[in-house]
Structures are given as C-alpha cells and as structure tokens.
Write an enzyme that holds these catalytic residues in place. Structure first.
Site, short mmCIF file in Angstrom:
data_model
loop_
_atom_site.label_atom_id
_atom_site.label_comp_id
_atom_site.label_asym_id
_atom_site.label_seq_id
_atom_site.Cartn_x
_atom_site.Cartn_y
_atom_site.Cartn_z
N GLN A 10 -4.07 10.03 -4.35
CA GLN A 10 -2.65 9.99 -4.20
C GLN A 10 -1.91 10.92 -5.20
O GLN A 10 -2.56 11.18 -6.54
CB GLN A 10 -2.18 8.69 -4.38
CG GLN A 10 -0.63 8.55 -4.16
CD GLN A 10 -0.36 7.02 -4.10
OE1 GLN A 10 -1.03 6.16 -4.02
NE2 GLN A 10 1.20 6.74 -3.97
N SER A 87 -9.74 8.27 -7.30
CA SER A 87 -8.87 7.10 -7.00
C SER A 87 -9.32 6.79 -5.50
O SER A 87 -10.33 6.65 -5.06
CB SER A 87 -7.53 7.13 -7.51
OG SER A 87 -6.76 6.15 -7.23
N LEU A 88 -8.14 6.91 -4.69
CA LEU A 88 -8.09 6.95 -3.36
C LEU A 88 -9.21 7.81 -2.68
O LEU A 88 -10.03 7.32 -1.81
CB LEU A 88 -6.82 7.21 -2.74
CG LEU A 88 -6.96 7.73 -1.23
CD1 LEU A 88 -7.02 6.46 -0.40
CD2 LEU A 88 -5.46 8.51 -0.88
N ARG A 112 -5.34 -1.33 1.25
CA ARG A 112 -5.35 -1.11 -0.26
C ARG A 112 -3.82 -0.67 -0.44
O ARG A 112 -3.17 -1.06 -1.35
CB ARG A 112 -6.25 -0.17 -0.49
CG ARG A 112 -6.17 0.32 -1.99
CD ARG A 112 -7.34 1.68 -2.19
NE ARG A 112 -7.76 2.04 -3.48
CZ ARG A 112 -7.11 2.99 -4.19
NH1 ARG A 112 -5.97 3.73 -3.54
NH2 ARG A 112 -7.21 3.45 -5.33
N HIS A 192 -4.15 1.47 -11.60
CA HIS A 192 -5.45 1.56 -12.51
C HIS A 192 -5.06 0.98 -13.77
O HIS A 192 -5.81 1.30 -14.70
CB HIS A 192 -5.80 2.99 -12.79
CG HIS A 192 -6.23 3.55 -11.22
ND1 HIS A 192 -7.40 3.25 -10.60
CD2 HIS A 192 -5.86 4.56 -10.40
CE1 HIS A 192 -7.28 3.64 -9.39
NE2 HIS A 192 -6.55 4.68 -9.32
N GLN A 240 -11.81 -1.18 -9.10
CA GLN A 240 -11.17 0.40 -9.26
C GLN A 240 -9.75 -0.04 -9.56
O GLN A 240 -8.88 1.05 -10.18
CB GLN A 240 -11.71 1.11 -8.17
CG GLN A 240 -11.32 2.83 -8.37
CD GLN A 240 -10.59 3.24 -6.98
OE1 GLN A 240 -9.90 2.67 -6.36
NE2 GLN A 240 -11.29 4.34 -6.47
#
Length: 285
Positions: A10, A87-88, A112, A192, A240
């Site tokens: 993202q 991340s994603l 998510r 995060h 995560q």
C-alpha cells in the site's frame, strides 16, 4: 546469480496501474472481479468513485496488479530464487511461492484490508535523514509513546505511525532534532504498530482457517527479516499487522554481489529504496 522478486505494498497505488496487464490475463481479472464484487480494471484505470486511496480498495487492487505482473514476468521467462514483499506485498511473495493460490490470497487481503480500515483516527509519516535510534530517543523524551516506529525502510528513511495529533507534534520535534523532512503518507491508519492489535485479532481467524503450504522457495518475513518456516506462517502474518516492517534488514541481508533485484507490480518504490540503501554504503548501482 540470485534473482529476488520484490512486491510493493500500500502506497504504491496510482491511477492507471496495471493498464498493460488487464488485457493479458482476462481469466484472472474475471476471478478478481467475482471475489471483489466490482471491476478491478475500472477501479485502477478510472477510479470513478475515488476509492483507490481507501484501504479496503487499495490493498486488494495492489495485490491483483502485483499478481498480474508476476504472471507477466513468468511469461517472459523470469522466475525468482527468493521473494520479498513490503507489508501487503508479502502476500504476493507468498502467493508466488505457492503458499496459497491467487483467489485464496485475494480473499485474505480483502479480510486484512477490512480489519485494518476499521482502525481510524491515525496515520503514518516518513522521517528522512534521521537515524532511527535518535528518532526513538526524541519520541521517548517527549513522552510521545503513542507514536511508534512502523517501517525501518532504509538508512535514511524510517516510518512512524500513531494518532494524527501526535504525528504533527512529532514532526516538529524531529525536524528540530535534524530530520531533513517529515512527510505524511497516503494511508488511513497507524499500520504496523500496537494500535493495530485489534485488527490483527480480527483478521486471525481468516488466516487460521486455511491450510498454508510450505514455500517453494525462500520468502523473507517482514516480521523477522528471516525466511518463513514451513509451519507458523499464519502467526507471522498476523503479527505483521501490529509490528514494524524490517525492510532495511531484509534487503541488506540479501544484497550480495550476485543478487539481482526485480520489482514486480505497481510502481518503483522498492527499487528507489534499494538504490538509497546502496548509496548509503557507497555502492552507486
């Protein structure tokens, strides 16, 4: 030569992403449309309702475009020895390694994104030009416990996250401490960090309901900067969400003389980070 595929997350979204890919993989696009309940092509190319910047829509869109780019790379004969994702993007890395299929991965990303989007009232900011140890010290001395380190991206860039008012106060203090710039990111929550723990708990059942395969090749986890084990993958993905992304540590461990990094998906964000890391250590490549 060790070929490393990097998948962005993202923040890499932009109008027009995937334009050259949607027509090449119509079956996958139809499958995505059926799961999402809207046209992924229209969202990415036209964004008629201005939803591409909203977490619930952004994350699935980036996942799909990354997945199409992976298939385009494979069609051209390129295959990874290692995969990483920011991340994603880690979901694309795991899909590439056969941990789950495209549709399973997309459903996970949808769940998510919905869980993460429910955490409102905060954001993220990139701090440039300040050592992360100094950054933490400044925040601690100011009593800004709600502002936490979210991404350790490069030697020159650390991302912080937390409530919006705390981010504004932190920006002033960090600039006074020597930061070159503090830039708000186009995301809707304090990702995060511990602020996302309820989102991680909400998302956990979706992950735990699946049987996840062992990776066919190494995928490095954001949570640990180490390869995913054959078991315990769900725990790392849940963690995560509310723990920092250890991107710098991940890339530096992989960046050996025979490493070839290829960014697969939307944009060149990770390629720029790689150049920044190499520049810091005096490698101009």
């Amino acid at each position: 030569m060790t070929r490393i595929f990097m998948f962005p997350g993202q923040g890499a979204q932009h109008a027009g992403m995937g334009r050259e890919l949607f027509g090449r993989f119509p079956e996958l696009v139809r499958e995505a449309d059926d799961i999402l309940g809207h046209s992924i092509r229209q969202l990415c190319l036209d964004d008629p309702d201005s939803r591409l910047g909203s977490t619930e829509y952004t994350q699935p869109a980036v996942y799909v475009v990354n997945a199409l780019a992976l298939r385009a790379a494979r069609a051209e004969g390129s295959a990874p020895d290692v995969a990483i994702g920011h991340s994603l993007g880690e979901y694309n890395a795991l899909e590439a390694a056969g941990v789950f299929g495209f549709a399973e991965g997309l459903r996970l990303v949808v769940a998510r994104a919905r869980a993460m989007a429910r955490i409102a009232g905060g954001g993220m900011a990139a701090v440039l030009g300040l050592d992360d140890a100094v950054l933490r010290l400044v925040l601690r001395r100011a009593g800004l416990d709600a502002i936490q380190v979210a991404n350790l991206n490069t030697s020159d860039q650390t991302v912080i996250a937390g409530p919006a008012d705390g981010l504004a106060e932190a920006a002033t203090l960090l600039l006074d401490a020597g930061a070159r710039a503090v830039r708000r990111l186009d995301v809707s929550g304090p990702f995060h960090t511990s602020h996302m723990t309820s989102a991680a708990e909400e998302f956990a059942p979706a992950l735990r309901s699946l049987t996840l395969a062992a990776p066919a090749f190494p995928v490095i986890a954001n949570r640990t900067a180490r390869p995913y084990p054959e078991t315990g993958i769900a725990d790392l993905l849940i963690g995560q969400i509310d723990h920092p992304v250890l991107w710098r540590k991940t890339v530096e461990a992989l960046d050996t003389p025979d490493a070839e990094f290829l960014e697969i998906g939307a944009g060149q964000t990770l390629t720029r980070m790689l150049r920044a890391l190499r520049s810091h250590r005096g490698d101009p490549s």
